[in-house]
Design an enzyme around this catalytic site. Structure first.
Site, PDB file in Angstrom:
ATOM      1  N   GLU A  83      23.717   3.023 -28.203  1.00  0.00           N
ATOM      2  CA  GLU A  83      24.577   4.048 -27.616  1.00  0.00           C
ATOM      3  C   GLU A  83      25.379   3.502 -26.426  1.00  0.00           C
ATOM      4  OE1 GLU A  83      24.039   8.671 -26.044  1.00  0.00           O
ATOM      5  OE2 GLU A  83      22.285   7.385 -26.298  1.00  0.00           O
ATOM      6  N   LYS A 140       6.041   7.267 -25.101  1.00  0.00           N
ATOM      7  CA  LYS A 140       7.322   7.720 -25.659  1.00  0.00           C
ATOM      8  C   LYS A 140       7.466   7.325 -27.135  1.00  0.00           C
ATOM      9  CE  LYS A 140      11.579   9.429 -24.904  1.00  0.00           C
ATOM     10  NZ  LYS A 140      12.454   8.860 -23.884  1.00  0.00           N
ATOM     11  N   LYS A 146      29.368  12.160 -30.260  1.00  0.00           N
ATOM     12  CA  LYS A 146      28.085  12.838 -30.054  1.00  0.00           C
ATOM     13  C   LYS A 146      28.315  14.340 -29.896  1.00  0.00           C
ATOM     14  CE  LYS A 146      23.959  12.098 -27.134  1.00  0.00           C
ATOM     15  NZ  LYS A 146      23.476  11.250 -25.998  1.00  0.00           N
ATOM     16  N   LYS A 168      11.509  12.756   2.748  1.00  0.00           N
ATOM     17  CA  LYS A 168      11.261  11.305   2.713  1.00  0.00           C
ATOM     18  C   LYS A 168      11.671  10.718   1.366  1.00  0.00           C
ATOM     19  CE  LYS A 168       7.361  10.988   5.950  1.00  0.00           C
ATOM     20  NZ  LYS A 168       5.985  10.462   6.134  1.00  0.00           N
ATOM     21  N   CYS A 196      21.931   9.497 -30.932  1.00  0.00           N
ATOM     22  CA  CYS A 196      20.798   9.781 -30.034  1.00  0.00           C
ATOM     23  C   CYS A 196      20.378  11.250 -30.051  1.00  0.00           C
ATOM     24  CB  CYS A 196      21.114   9.307 -28.616  1.00  0.00           C
ATOM     25  SG  CYS A 196      19.635   9.088 -27.594  1.00  0.00           S
TER      26      CYS A 196
END
Length: 560
Positions: free
Chosen positions: A50, A189, A119, A529, A156
């Site tokens: 991609e 994943k 896409k 922070k 994707c």
């Protein structure tokens, strides 16, 4: 005129490569090299990932007309290359058209662009915000006829949602689906991707090739691990994870459709190895792609700086790391020895820069202003800030990037000092909880990951792993003086951050209510922070920054 018959064999090369965002000329050169490699292997077509020519994700770069122009020129030049009679190409690039700016592919063969595809389903969650910069493509985008084979090309996210894109391609006559992806890594994943593809294969009855990019881009790690699922719902091939490669796969036309008869079957790393290699790749690419020659870090004798030193040597080589021990009066003899032993085991440069004089200088300068006040955290933080200033001075003088070393547990609850130990350009363990740091340290002492430049054997001294963690900013200090035990803290944080669980639900897991509410409070008040922290490798489903965007000013507390 003789009618061409459709081929019975199709050799599809998957280019699992590491592009650099914005380096269009470099990405084009890489694509050309990959195509030449695929041609030598007898490929008919090369599938790239991609937005390959732009680098992924290009974010707001695609709002610049000059960038889009350069990308399209590269795509046209690459298409022209195919006039040589070699493999056709499917490659990702942004394209500006009357309908908007699209996340696109060009499909080229014989020196011409056969088709463009855009896409449709633009992701807008977690690390993705493509709807900010792209417009969805038009609905009617059928398969492309390539040398007699009708190829569908969803991009994707087009296969991740329930929008029926793949089914439409199948109904339009597609015989096989080739999917260019930019799918970032997080733990486990791979299983998620396989399930997504299997679901689409079941719905369409078509085999699907999933090509994924590799490399680090700021916080995101792309791990490759390209694969295919056949129409029979079995794994047709599996490419390696965390490694650049161009693999040619052979597909045969049968009565049941296209079947893969040849392709790699690489083993996917287990959890600790995968996380470690993701951190290593992220650090390597951040340093190299941003042009740093070397790095520097403070080596304290603690577990976090030790694993960061190991990652730096593994990613860059021992000659590119300078480790600096900066002792003060509270630094133990154990820490001095452990830091030296770690540096020696890794083979990197090791310097000692005592901070007694600068800290005492600050205290002296503030004597009158602080008169009548009690000594406490302010004085402790002066030690951290003196160390941070020294590291930044080394960075300025020698051009070394400072590697910062705070883990996710510390960053969650604010157990870190702004302009002190938070100083730095990149943090390879930013998304690892403390207990995960220990697990990866033990794993590294027993394994050398593929591609690592560091030595084998124990690189993180056993004493560093075994001793109680401490910032050593006061006498006999340990982290557990002010924090729950790390196994408890990490579980509570994972519930709050990754799973967005309520306090009652966390207490029901067996945690003390007062502890949970205190940790939740610390998590919220440390947001300011984290907004100022260095970027770091994303390992979990929800990292700080891209995935979790909480307001700094926030009075909400979950009281059930």
């Amino acid at each position: 005129m003789t009618k061409k018959t459709a081929p019975d064999i199709l050799r599809i090369a998957v280019a699992q490569l590491n592009p650099t965002v914005g380096d269009v000329a470099g990405n084009l050169a890489k694509a050309r090299e990959a195509r030449a490699d695929a041609a030598r292997q007898g490929a008919d077509i090369v599938l790239f990932t991609e937005l390959f020519l732009a680098g992924y994700p290009p974010e707001d770069l695609v709002l610049k007309p000059a960038f889009l122009k350069v990308c399209e020129k590269a795509a046209q030049d690459f298409a022209a290359d195919t006039a040589d009679g070699g493999p056709g190409v499917i490659i990702g690039t942004p394209l500006k058209r009357k309908s908007g700016t699209h996340n696109s592919i060009i499909f080229a063969d014989g020196g011409k662009i056969l088709a463009e595809r855009y896409k449709l389903d633009l992701p807008n969650y977690g690390e993705f915000d493509e709807k900010r910069v792209f417009q969805a493509g038009p609905e009617a985008q059928g398969p492309v006829n390539f040398r007699g084979v009708r190829i569908g090309i969803p991009i994707c996210e087009d296969i991740w949602g329930d929008v029926g894109i793949c089914e439409t391609l199948a109904e339009s006559g597609a015989e096989i689906l080739l999917v260019p992806n930019g799918s970032p890594y997080y733990r486990a994943k791979m299983d998620v991707r396989h399930q997504v593809v299997i679901r689409q294969v079941i719905e369409t009855g078509l085999p699907m090739i999933y090509a994924n990019q590799i490399g680090g881009q700021d916080e995101l790690i792309f791990d490759g691990a390209s694969f295919a699922i056949g129409a029979d719902k079995t794994l047709a091939f599996q490419m390696s994870q965390f490694e650049e490669t161009v693999d040619v796969t052979t597909w045969n036309r049968t009565d049941a459709g296209w079947v893969c008869s040849e392709g790699p079957m690489s083993k996917i790393p287990e959890r600790e190895e995968a996380d470690y290699r993701a951190c290593m790749l992220g650090l390597r690419d951040y340093v190299n792609k941003n042009g740093f020659k070397n790095v520097v870090l403070g080596l304290s004798g603690g577990i976090d700086s030790a694993i960061c030193a190991a990652l730096a040597v593994d990613a860059l080589g021992e000659e590119r790391l300078r480790a600096v021990m900066m002792p003060y009066r509270y630094t133990s003899k154990d820490s001095l020895k452990d830091a030296e032993d770690c540096a020696r085991a890794l083979g990197c440069r090791y310097d000692i820069v005592p901070i007694f004089e600068p800290v005492e200088g600050f205290l002296h300068a503030l004597t009158q202003l602080f008169e009548g006040t009690k000594e406490g955290i302010t004085e402790e933080n002066l030690q951290s800030r003196a160390r941070g200033t020294i590291l930044m001075a080394i960075s300025n003088k020698f051009g070394s990037m400072v590697v910062t070393t705070g883990n996710k547990s510390e960053m969650s609850v604010g157990y870190a000092t702004l302009y002190g130990d938070m100083n730095g350009g990149f943090n390879p363990i930013k998304d690892l909880y403390k207990m995960q740091v220990y697990a990866l340290s033990r794993w590294r002492n027993s394994h050398v990951p593929p591609g690592a430049l560091g030595p084998s054997g124990e690189v993180i001294p056993k004493n560093i792993i075994d001793k109680a963690p401490s910032a050593e900013l006061r006498e006999n200090q340990t982290d557990q003086d002010s924090l729950p035990p790390y196994p408890v803290l990490d579980d509570i944080l994972e519930c709050l951050v990754e799973n967005e669980m309520g306090v009652d639900d966390i207490v029901a897991r067996g945690h003390d209510r007062a502890t949970v509410t205190r940790v939740e409070h610390l998590l919220y008040i440390a947001e300011y922070k984290r907004r100022q922290a260095a970027p770091g490798v994303k390992i979990t489903r929800k990292n700080f920054g891209r995935d979790r965007r909480y307001p700094i000013t926030n009075r909400f507390r979950d009281r059930g």
